[in-house]
Motif scaffolding. Structure first.
Motif, short mmCIF file in Angstrom:
data_model
loop_
_atom_site.label_atom_id
_atom_site.label_comp_id
_atom_site.label_asym_id
_atom_site.label_seq_id
_atom_site.Cartn_x
_atom_site.Cartn_y
_atom_site.Cartn_z
N UNK A 95 -7.00 6.50 6.02
CA UNK A 95 -7.03 5.83 4.72
C UNK A 95 -6.97 4.33 4.86
N UNK A 96 -6.85 3.67 3.71
CA UNK A 96 -6.81 2.22 3.65
C UNK A 96 -5.36 1.78 3.49
N UNK A 97 -4.88 1.01 4.46
CA UNK A 97 -3.48 0.57 4.48
C UNK A 97 -3.40 -0.93 4.19
N UNK A 98 -2.39 -1.30 3.45
CA UNK A 98 -2.05 -2.71 3.22
C UNK A 98 -0.54 -2.84 3.32
N UNK A 99 -0.08 -4.06 3.39
CA UNK A 99 1.37 -4.28 3.34
C UNK A 99 1.67 -5.51 2.52
N UNK A 100 2.89 -5.56 2.03
CA UNK A 100 3.40 -6.70 1.26
C UNK A 100 4.85 -6.89 1.65
N UNK A 101 5.44 -7.99 1.21
CA UNK A 101 6.86 -8.20 1.49
C UNK A 101 7.54 -8.83 0.28
N UNK A 102 8.83 -8.67 0.24
CA UNK A 102 9.65 -9.27 -0.81
C UNK A 102 10.70 -10.17 -0.18
N UNK A 103 11.06 -11.19 -0.89
CA UNK A 103 12.16 -12.06 -0.47
C UNK A 103 13.29 -11.94 -1.48
N UNK A 104 14.50 -12.26 -1.06
CA UNK A 104 15.66 -12.26 -1.93
C UNK A 104 16.12 -13.69 -2.16
N UNK A 105 16.72 -13.90 -3.31
CA UNK A 105 17.33 -15.20 -3.65
C UNK A 105 16.35 -16.36 -3.53
N UNK A 106 15.37 -16.46 -4.38
CA UNK A 106 15.06 -15.57 -5.49
C UNK A 106 14.19 -14.39 -5.03
N UNK A 107 14.14 -13.37 -5.87
CA UNK A 107 13.31 -12.21 -5.56
C UNK A 107 11.86 -12.56 -5.86
N UNK A 108 11.06 -12.52 -4.81
CA UNK A 108 9.63 -12.80 -4.98
C UNK A 108 8.82 -11.74 -4.23
N UNK A 109 7.61 -11.53 -4.67
CA UNK A 109 6.75 -10.50 -4.10
C UNK A 109 5.43 -11.13 -3.65
N UNK A 110 5.04 -10.87 -2.42
CA UNK A 110 3.85 -11.51 -1.86
C UNK A 110 2.57 -10.83 -2.34
N UNK A 111 1.47 -11.47 -2.07
CA UNK A 111 0.17 -10.83 -2.23
C UNK A 111 0.02 -9.73 -1.19
N UNK A 112 -0.91 -8.83 -1.43
CA UNK A 112 -1.18 -7.79 -0.44
C UNK A 112 -1.94 -8.35 0.75
N UNK A 113 -1.74 -7.77 1.91
CA UNK A 113 -2.53 -8.15 3.09
C UNK A 113 -3.97 -7.69 2.90
N UNK A 114 -4.82 -8.09 3.81
CA UNK A 114 -6.17 -7.52 3.85
C UNK A 114 -6.06 -6.02 4.14
N UNK A 115 -7.09 -5.29 3.77
CA UNK A 115 -7.09 -3.83 3.95
C UNK A 115 -7.39 -3.48 5.40
N UNK A 116 -6.60 -2.58 5.96
CA UNK A 116 -6.85 -2.03 7.29
C UNK A 116 -7.23 -0.56 7.13
N UNK A 117 -8.39 -0.20 7.61
CA UNK A 117 -8.85 1.19 7.54
C UNK A 117 -8.41 1.92 8.81
#
Length: 267
Positions: A95-117
Motif C-alpha cells: 500500500x501507500x505509506x506516509x508519516x507525520x509528526x506532532x510536537x508538544x508545547x505547543x501542540x502542532x501537526x506537520x504536513x504528511x511526508x511524500x507517499x512511499x509505495x
C-alpha cells in the motif's frame, strides 16, 4: 443551555486548531529499508525522520499512515527519527505509506511526508527481462532492457526495473503494449550488476508480480579510455624521470663548480 452549547463549540474549534497541519513545520521524509519492493514473508523497516537541525526534536512523536489511515504511533522520538518494523510481510501489507509528526508545547501537526509505495511481490505471474547486450557491455554504450509481461495479463499495470543491492527501483513507468523498454544511456562501470523487473497494479490492493529472472550486465572500459589511461600514466612516469635526471645533473654541476672554486692546497 445556549452557554453550554457555545462552550462545546469553542472547545471543538480549539481542538480543531490543535489538529490543523502547520505548514511552517518541515515536512518529514520516509524511506523503506532494504527496499520498497520485497517478497512475501520478508521484513522491512519504514524510517521516518525530520530534517536535521531544523526543529527541536526532543518532543516529537511520529504517526505512520497506510492508505491515508492511521496505522502505528511511535513512542517519543528524541532524535527526530522513528523506525517502524513490519515483519513477515503479506500481500495485505502492500500500500501507500506516509508519516507525520506532532510536537508538544505547543501542540502542532506537520504536513504528511511524500507517499512511499510498498509492494509485496508474488501474487501475479512473473515477467521476463531481455536485452540485446547480454554479458559484457562497453562503457558509453546505450543499453535497452526489455520487460515483457505475460500475454494473458490485461489489467493496467506499472513496471519497475530493479537492480540487486539498491533500495529503490532504477526506473518506473507505464507499459507500452506487452513489452516495455527501459533505457540506460551511456552506461558506466557503476551500472554493472544483476537486473530484474516486476509489474504491479497501481491501486489497491497493489498486487505485484514475482520478479523476473535476473539479467546480469557487465560494463567494461572502452579501449580508447584504457589506452588514454595508459598514455597518461606513461607521460607522468616520463615527466617524473626527466625531473629526477635534471636534479641529478644540477647536483653534479654544483659539486663540480664548488670543487673548482675552492682554494687549492699549497704545493
Amino acid at each position: 443551555m445556549m452557554a453550554g452549547f457555545l462552550s462545546l463549540l469553542f472547545f471543538g474549534l480549539c481542538a480543531g486548531q490543535e489538529l490543523r497541519r502547520d505548514e511552517s513545520l518541515p515536512r518529514p521524509s520516509i524511506q523503506a529499508l532494504p527496499s520498497w519492493v520485497l517478497p512475501a514473508s520478508s521484513h522491512v523497516t519504514l524510517r521516518c525522520s525530520t530534517p536535521t537541525g531544523e526543529i527541536d526534536s526532543r518532543d516529537i512523536r511520529f504517526t505512520l499512515r497506510k492508505n491515508n489511515a492511521s496505522k502505528i504511533s511511535s513512542p517519543d522520538s528524541p532524535e527526530g527519527l522513528a523506525e517502524f518494523h513490519l515483519t513477515d510481510l503479506k500481500t495485505s501489507d502492500a500500500g501507500e505509506y506516509t508519516c507525520e509528526y506532532r510536537t508538544e508545547s505547543p501542540t502542532r501537526r506537520s504536513l504528511l511526508s511524500d507517499v512511499l509505495l510498498l509492494l509485496v511481490t508474488g501474487e501475479l505471474p512473473k515477467p521476463s527481462l531481455h536485452t540485446h547486450h547480454r554479458g559484457e557491455v562497453t562503457a558509453g554504450e546505450n543499453v535497452t532492457l526489455q520487460c515483457q509481461q505475460p500475454r494473458h495479463v490485461i489489467d493496467p499495470s506499472m513496471l519497475a526495473l530493479l537492480k540487486k543491492g539498491t533500495s529503490t527501483p532504477i526506473m518506473v513507468q507505464g507499459p507500452v503494449g506487452v513489452e516495455t523498454d527501459f533505457s540506460l544511456p551511456s552506461v558506466t562501470r557503476r551500472d554493472t550488476g544483476n537486473y530484474n523487473c516486476v509489474y504491479y497494479l497501481p491501486m489497491a490492493p497493489f498486487l505485484a508480480s514475482k520478479p523476473s529472472d535476473e539479467l546480469p550486465i557487465w560494463v567494461t572500459d572502452s579501449p580508447g579510455a584504457t589506452s588514454t589511461d595508459y598514455t597518461t600514466g606513461n607521460l607522468v612516469r616520463l615527466g617524473l624521470s626527466a625531473f629526477i635526471a635534471v636534479l641529478m645533473v644540477a647536483f653534479l654541476v654544483e659539486a663540480w663548480w664548488s670543487q673548482r672554486s675552492s682554494p687549492r692546497g699549497s704545493r
